[in-house]
Design a protein around this motif. Structure first.
Motif, PDB file in Angstrom:
ATOM      1  N   VAL A 191       7.356  10.989  -8.337  1.00 20.30           N
ATOM      2  CA  VAL A 191       7.719  12.363  -8.685  1.00 20.30           C
ATOM      3  C   VAL A 191       9.178  12.647  -8.322  1.00 20.30           C
ATOM      4  O   VAL A 191       9.808  13.534  -8.906  1.00 20.30           O
ATOM      5  N   THR A 192       9.752  11.876  -7.389  1.00 25.55           N
ATOM      6  CA  THR A 192      11.164  12.064  -7.045  1.00 25.55           C
ATOM      7  C   THR A 192      12.083  11.644  -8.193  1.00 25.55           C
ATOM      8  O   THR A 192      13.298  11.874  -8.115  1.00 25.55           O
ATOM      9  N   ARG A 193      11.527  11.066  -9.250  1.00 27.30           N
ATOM     10  CA  ARG A 193      12.326  10.791 -10.449  1.00 27.30           C
ATOM     11  C   ARG A 193      12.602  12.068 -11.235  1.00 27.30           C
ATOM     12  O   ARG A 193      13.439  12.071 -12.136  1.00 27.30           O
TER      13      ARG A 193
ATOM     14  N   ILE B 245       0.856  10.763  -6.513  1.00 26.69           N
ATOM     15  CA  ILE B 245       0.471   9.429  -6.962  1.00 26.69           C
ATOM     16  C   ILE B 245       1.489   8.484  -6.343  1.00 26.69           C
ATOM     17  O   ILE B 245       2.585   8.279  -6.884  1.00 26.69           O
ATOM     18  N   TRP B 246       1.190   7.952  -5.169  1.00 32.29           N
ATOM     19  CA  TRP B 246       2.071   6.987  -4.513  1.00 32.29           C
ATOM     20  C   TRP B 246       1.793   5.604  -5.112  1.00 32.29           C
ATOM     21  O   TRP B 246       0.644   5.168  -5.185  1.00 32.29           O
ATOM     22  N   LEU B 247       2.848   4.917  -5.497  1.00 33.62           N
ATOM     23  CA  LEU B 247       2.720   3.603  -6.121  1.00 33.62           C
ATOM     24  C   LEU B 247       3.203   2.506  -5.189  1.00 33.62           C
ATOM     25  O   LEU B 247       4.186   2.673  -4.452  1.00 33.62           O
ATOM     26  N   SER B 248       2.531   1.355  -5.240  1.00 36.26           N
ATOM     27  CA  SER B 248       3.029   0.187  -4.529  1.00 36.26           C
ATOM     28  C   SER B 248       4.419  -0.169  -5.067  1.00 36.26           C
ATOM     29  O   SER B 248       4.740   0.158  -6.225  1.00 36.26           O
ATOM     30  N   PRO B 249       5.272  -0.818  -4.267  1.00 35.19           N
ATOM     31  CA  PRO B 249       6.609  -1.181  -4.763  1.00 35.19           C
ATOM     32  C   PRO B 249       6.582  -1.968  -6.061  1.00 35.19           C
ATOM     33  O   PRO B 249       7.410  -1.737  -6.948  1.00 35.19           O
ATOM     34  N   ALA B 250       5.613  -2.892  -6.192  1.00 32.11           N
ATOM     35  CA  ALA B 250       5.534  -3.684  -7.424  1.00 32.11           C
ATOM     36  C   ALA B 250       5.205  -2.808  -8.617  1.00 32.11           C
ATOM     37  O   ALA B 250       5.816  -2.928  -9.691  1.00 32.11           O
ATOM     38  N   LEU B 251       4.235  -1.911  -8.452  1.00 35.69           N
ATOM     39  CA  LEU B 251       3.829  -1.036  -9.544  1.00 35.69           C
ATOM     40  C   LEU B 251       4.962  -0.070  -9.903  1.00 35.69           C
ATOM     41  O   LEU B 251       5.199   0.221 -11.081  1.00 35.69           O
ATOM     42  N   ALA B 252       5.668   0.431  -8.887  1.00 33.90           N
ATOM     43  CA  ALA B 252       6.788   1.345  -9.129  1.00 33.90           C
ATOM     44  C   ALA B 252       7.923   0.639  -9.856  1.00 33.90           C
ATOM     45  O   ALA B 252       8.513   1.190 -10.797  1.00 33.90           O
TER      46      ALA B 252
ATOM     47  N   ASN C 182       7.284   0.016 -13.465  1.00 33.37           N
ATOM     48  CA  ASN C 182       7.252   1.262 -14.241  1.00 33.37           C
ATOM     49  C   ASN C 182       8.437   2.152 -13.877  1.00 33.37           C
ATOM     50  O   ASN C 182       8.299   3.379 -13.773  1.00 33.37           O
ATOM     51  N   ALA C 183       9.577   1.530 -13.720  1.00 33.30           N
ATOM     52  CA  ALA C 183      10.759   2.252 -13.250  1.00 33.30           C
ATOM     53  C   ALA C 183      11.177   3.368 -14.202  1.00 33.30           C
ATOM     54  O   ALA C 183      11.791   4.352 -13.788  1.00 33.30           O
ATOM     55  N   GLY C 184      10.842   3.248 -15.463  1.00 30.58           N
ATOM     56  CA  GLY C 184      11.238   4.270 -16.423  1.00 30.58           C
ATOM     57  C   GLY C 184      10.207   5.346 -16.666  1.00 30.58           C
ATOM     58  O   GLY C 184      10.448   6.270 -17.459  1.00 30.58           O
ATOM     59  N   SER C 185       9.075   5.260 -16.001  1.00 32.06           N
ATOM     60  CA  SER C 185       7.997   6.232 -16.218  1.00 32.06           C
ATOM     61  C   SER C 185       8.148   7.412 -15.253  1.00 32.06           C
ATOM     62  O   SER C 185       8.271   7.215 -14.038  1.00 32.06           O
ATOM     63  N   VAL C 186       8.139   8.610 -15.803  1.00 36.67           N
ATOM     64  CA  VAL C 186       8.291   9.826 -14.998  1.00 36.67           C
ATOM     65  C   VAL C 186       6.985  10.610 -15.040  1.00 36.67           C
ATOM     66  O   VAL C 186       6.463  10.908 -16.117  1.00 36.67           O
ATOM     67  N   PRO C 187       6.422  10.950 -13.890  1.00 37.38           N
ATOM     68  CA  PRO C 187       5.164  11.709 -13.869  1.00 37.38           C
ATOM     69  C   PRO C 187       5.296  13.069 -14.546  1.00 37.38           C
ATOM     70  O   PRO C 187       6.357  13.693 -14.529  1.00 37.38           O
ATOM     71  N   GLU C 188       4.194  13.511 -15.125  1.00 35.04           N
ATOM     72  CA  GLU C 188       4.113  14.849 -15.700  1.00 35.04           C
ATOM     73  C   GLU C 188       3.365  15.755 -14.719  1.00 35.04           C
ATOM     74  O   GLU C 188       2.426  15.307 -14.050  1.00 35.04           O
ATOM     75  N   ILE C 189       3.761  17.006 -14.667  1.00 35.65           N
ATOM     76  CA  ILE C 189       3.088  18.003 -13.844  1.00 35.65           C
ATOM     77  C   ILE C 189       2.611  19.114 -14.774  1.00 35.65           C
ATOM     78  O   ILE C 189       3.412  19.742 -15.461  1.00 35.65           O
ATOM     79  N   ILE C 190       1.300  19.329 -14.809  1.00 38.18           N
ATOM     80  CA  ILE C 190       0.686  20.258 -15.761  1.00 38.18           C
ATOM     81  C   ILE C 190       0.602  21.638 -15.117  1.00 38.18           C
ATOM     82  O   ILE C 190      -0.194  21.856 -14.194  1.00 38.18           O
TER      83      ILE C 190
END
Length: 369
Positions: free
Chosen positions: A281-283, A309-316, A319-327
């Protein structure tokens, strides 16, 4: 392969009526306080009618928020029990979304009100990959002494053999297609009320910090200490703490200004200090990371992220270009939005109720390598 992962504190998805307001006026709903009700049976009938009417609007709005998130896997907090989850999924979510969540998991935890964490999963992702649940584990029975976490701060309000998690840490071992994913779902200790000269957040910090350390220990035991960075796992839920907030200053007549502020200390530092996991989310812009509006009068108003949604370093990294959505369409009109962030609210949203929840769902698309 793409997966949409979400988390949502659905707020009091209950199957029970609460009649405690009959004896304790502080727990009595405001609308019933307008009437002089002298008979307990009459009070209970009125409270039942009020709750049934209010709940239908609320759960339609909750379903709309979940539909907009469109997650393949949705982690939920504040669910009463499996019957409540099944009734909501079939009666509201399935009818509104048209594509239900047939896999449902909930284990009764430790909360005194009976609210639990749960997970809804589709049988397949939107891309057609099978979602398989390999194993489900509850960690609700772990105590401070089990993980050697007891300390002087905890001793002020806890005992060594007290359970760590105030609800649970629910662990799901999944396969998305052929790819493994470990999911940990939590709902940490609430910030409570101010007492003994400290604010509620500070007074309960040690408990949340122990919960965060416990989650980390569970993950490290699973993969091996120092062996977690290249694994696929996520830690999701309402963590009832924040590392930053947007202070809301002003009032409706004179206008508002918004100031982002960093907290000196947070229980979530346990996760982030050495990049054990990453908060994607800090993205988003620093003014646009909030999932909850908090107000205790005009002098205490802020927006903050409680849902993660905390991601493991590998998963993050993958998916470096994926930005979470907040509804935010389910937020009540009392929520103060910073400039240019206003959204169209769902139909029938009220000033403070009905609403989808006091929290906003968070969802993001992930590629699982």
């Amino acid at each position: 392969m793409s997966l949409r992962l979400g988390t949502f504190n659905i707020e009091n998805l209950m199957t029970r009526f609460d009649f405690s307001g009959w004896r304790n006026r502080l727990r009595q709903d405001r609308v019933l306080q307008l009437y002089d009700v002298q008979d307990k049976a009459v009070y209970q009938q009125l409270e039942q009618a009020r709750m049934i009417a209010e709940t239908d609007d609320t759960r339609q709005l909750s379903a709309l928020a979940i539909a907009e998130a469109d997650a393949d896997i949705l982690c939920l907090q504040e669910v009463d029990n499996m019957p409540a989850l099944q009734a909501f999924e079939y009666g509201y979510l399935y009818r509104m979304v048209g594509n239900g969540y047939r896999q449902k998991y909930l284990v009764e935890g430790n909360d005194g009100r009976g609210i639990d964490v749960a997970v809804l999963l589709r049988e397949e992702t939107r891309g057609g990959e099978r979602i398989e649940v390999v194993d489900v584990r509850s960690h609700a029975m772990l105590t401070y002494q089990d993980l050697d976490l007891f300390n002087e701060e905890l001793a002020l309000s806890n005992r060594p053999y007290d359970k760590i998690f105030k609800r649970d840490c629910l662990e799901l071992e999944l396969k998305i297609g052929s790819k493994p994913l470990l999911l940990y779902v939590v709902h940490f200790k609430s910030m409570g009320n101010a007492r003994e000269g400290t604010d509620g957040r500070t007074g309960t910090m040690a408990i949340r910090m122990a919960e965060a350390r416990a989650v980390r220990r569970i993950v490290e035991r699973r993969f091996g200490e120092g062996q977690t960075a290249d694994r696929n796992f996520a830690i999701c839920g309402d963590m009832n703490d924040y590392q930053e907030k947007v202070q809301v200053i002003g009032n409706r007549r004179e206008g508002y200004r918004f100031e982002p502020r960093r907290e000196e200390k947070s229980a979530l530092d346990v996760f982030s200090d050495d990049a054990f996991v990453v908060n994607p989310v800090t993205r988003r812009d620093v003014m646009d990371r909030w999932t909850l509006y908090h107000a205790r009068g005009p002098e205490e108003q802020h927006l903050c992220q409680l849902d993660y949604i905390w991601l493991s370093p590998a998963l993050a990294a993958h998916n470096a270009g994926s930005v979470p959505e907040i509804i935010r369409g389910g937020q009540p009109y009392r929520t103060i939005f910073p400039p240019v962030q206003e959204v169209e609210r769902f139909p029938r949203i009220g000033w403070d109720r009905p609403k989808a929840s006091d929290h906003c769902p968070v969802v993001m698309s992930l590629e699982i390598a």
